[in-house]
Design an enzyme around this catalytic site. Structure first.
Site, PDB file in Angstrom:
ATOM      1  N   TYR A 168     -14.248 -87.308 -13.849  1.00  0.00           N
ATOM      2  CA  TYR A 168     -15.084 -87.162 -14.843  1.00  0.00           C
ATOM      3  C   TYR A 168     -16.334 -86.601 -14.279  1.00  0.00           C
ATOM      4  CZ  TYR A 168     -18.447 -88.310 -18.661  1.00  0.00           C
ATOM      5  OH  TYR A 168     -19.228 -88.155 -19.639  1.00  0.00           O
ATOM      6  N   LEU A 220     -21.270 -91.144 -30.240  1.00  0.00           N
ATOM      7  CA  LEU A 220     -22.521 -92.115 -30.247  1.00  0.00           C
ATOM      8  C   LEU A 220     -23.781 -91.202 -30.488  1.00  0.00           C
ATOM      9  CD1 LEU A 220     -23.264 -94.846 -29.192  1.00  0.00           C
ATOM     10  CD2 LEU A 220     -23.151 -93.916 -26.706  1.00  0.00           C
ATOM     11  N   THR A 230     -29.229 -91.387 -18.827  1.00  0.00           N
ATOM     12  CA  THR A 230     -28.497 -92.423 -18.175  1.00  0.00           C
ATOM     13  C   THR A 230     -27.521 -93.150 -19.188  1.00  0.00           C
ATOM     14  OG1 THR A 230     -30.267 -93.835 -18.929  1.00  0.00           O
ATOM     15  CG2 THR A 230     -30.661 -92.823 -16.518  1.00  0.00           C
TER      16      THR A 230
END
Ligand code: GFB
Length: 306
Positions: free
Chosen positions: A130, A12, A158
């Site tokens: 994670y 991303l 975030t």
């Protein structure tokens, strides 16, 4: 002139950095190198000879992926991070930025979440593997700074979303999964099923903003302590559903499936440090970001990452 290596370059944020088209940037993806393998990682560093690194590579997922694969997310991320930071050190990288996530914060924590609180208690159980792996990025960066004077910094964004995401319905984050689910529901005239109660709150941030901030931090941020990248704007999952369905012109019925997990109720972040450094930074509005993300998904479907 510096040479900057970007790991996780098909993800991303990696794709958003590519679009900035910056000089002397090199990109590696998981197809180029298995970063869980130390020798292969070292070979890449010795071949490219970067002086700066933007370390984005990670095994990630949304709440579903994190619950299903907590062992895998822990193991792979610890190995990837250990190898990338160690190869950066032995190959003389001058500056490195890596990324954690607001899920590293303790589940029981005072709000807003502040950079200094990351180790003050266990993370939410849904992110266990994670979150601990990501916390170790901060530990390793700080330890390397203390012993070897490495200028390795850590950012805490975030919930990131945008084009080139992973659109998996089961393992993806809420934004891509929701857009994908809505696309299918609209196409087949089905109800749209949303996970959980819709009440949890999240702070969404567009990938292009994080790409710009990654480069800004590489040039300007040198503190041992991490920096949170956040607009400070919280919205509920229900509000997100309203924005996505309006953008996708979905007119069908929306069902909130309470048998699916809500995850952490909220994780509002402290923007004090960020605003001190970047008082004029303008975050992309959620409406604008969702529009661009939906456009990208609809134009690329079915050739999207799942
Ligand atoms: O993106 P997400 O999985 O991240 O969002 P987290 C989870 C929230 O969205 C929960 C609701 O309240 C879900 O109930 N939701 C609604 C959905 N529909 C869906 C859907 O189709 N898919 C998903 N995934 N959620 C992640 C962490 O937590 O945040 C990661 O698990 C990472 O480790 C990431 O840190 C930023 O904010 O809950």
């Amino acid at each position: 002139m510096d040479k900057t290596l970007v790991t996780g370059a098909n993800g991303l944020v990696g794709c958003a950095i590519r679009k900035l088209d910056l000089p002397n940037f090199e990109y590696v993806t998981h197809e180029d190198v298995d970063l869980t393998d130390f020798e292969k990682t070292k070979y890449i560093f010795e071949t490219i000879k970067p002086t700066r690194v933007i370390h984005l590579a990670a095994v990630v997922g949304g709440i579903g992926g994190n619950i299903m694969h907590s062992g895998e997310y822990f193991r792979s991320n610890v190995m990837i991070n250990t190898n990338v930071l160690e190869c950066s050190r032995i190959c003389g990288v001058k500056k490195l930025i890596s990324f954690m996530s607001t899920c590293v914060f303790p589940d029981q924590c005072s709000y807003p979440l502040n950079e200094k609180d990351i180790h003050n208690g266990p993370p939410h159980p849904s992110n266990f593997g994670y979150a601990y792996a990501k916390r170790m990025l901060e530990v390793q960066s700080s330890a390397y700074r203390k012993e070897w004077n490495c200028n390795y910094i850590v950012a805490i964004p975030t919930n990131i979303y945008g084009p080139n995401d992973n659109w998996s319905l089961e393992d993806g984050h809420v934004m891509p999964s929701l857009i994908h689910r809505c696309f299918i529901a609209k196409k087949h005239k089905l109800d749209l099923t949303v996970w959980g109660s819709g009440k949890p709150l999240r702070e969404f941030v567009f990938s292009v903003d994080i790409a710009k901030l990654a480069v800004w931090a590489l040039d300007n941020y040198n503190e041992d302590s991490p920096i949170i990248f956040s607009s400070g704007v919280e919205i509920s999952i229900k509000e997100l559903v309203e924005i996505v369905t309006a953008e996708m012109k979905f007119k069908g019925k929306i069902i909130f499936d309470s048998s699916k997990p809500d995850g952490q109720f909220r994780k509002p972040s402290d923007t004090t440090k960020f605003k001190k450094y970047c008082p004029d930074f303008e975050f992309t509005s959620i409406e604008r970001g969702v529009k661009e993300t939906v456009n990208w998904f609809e134009s690329n479907y079915p050739n999207v990452r799942i």
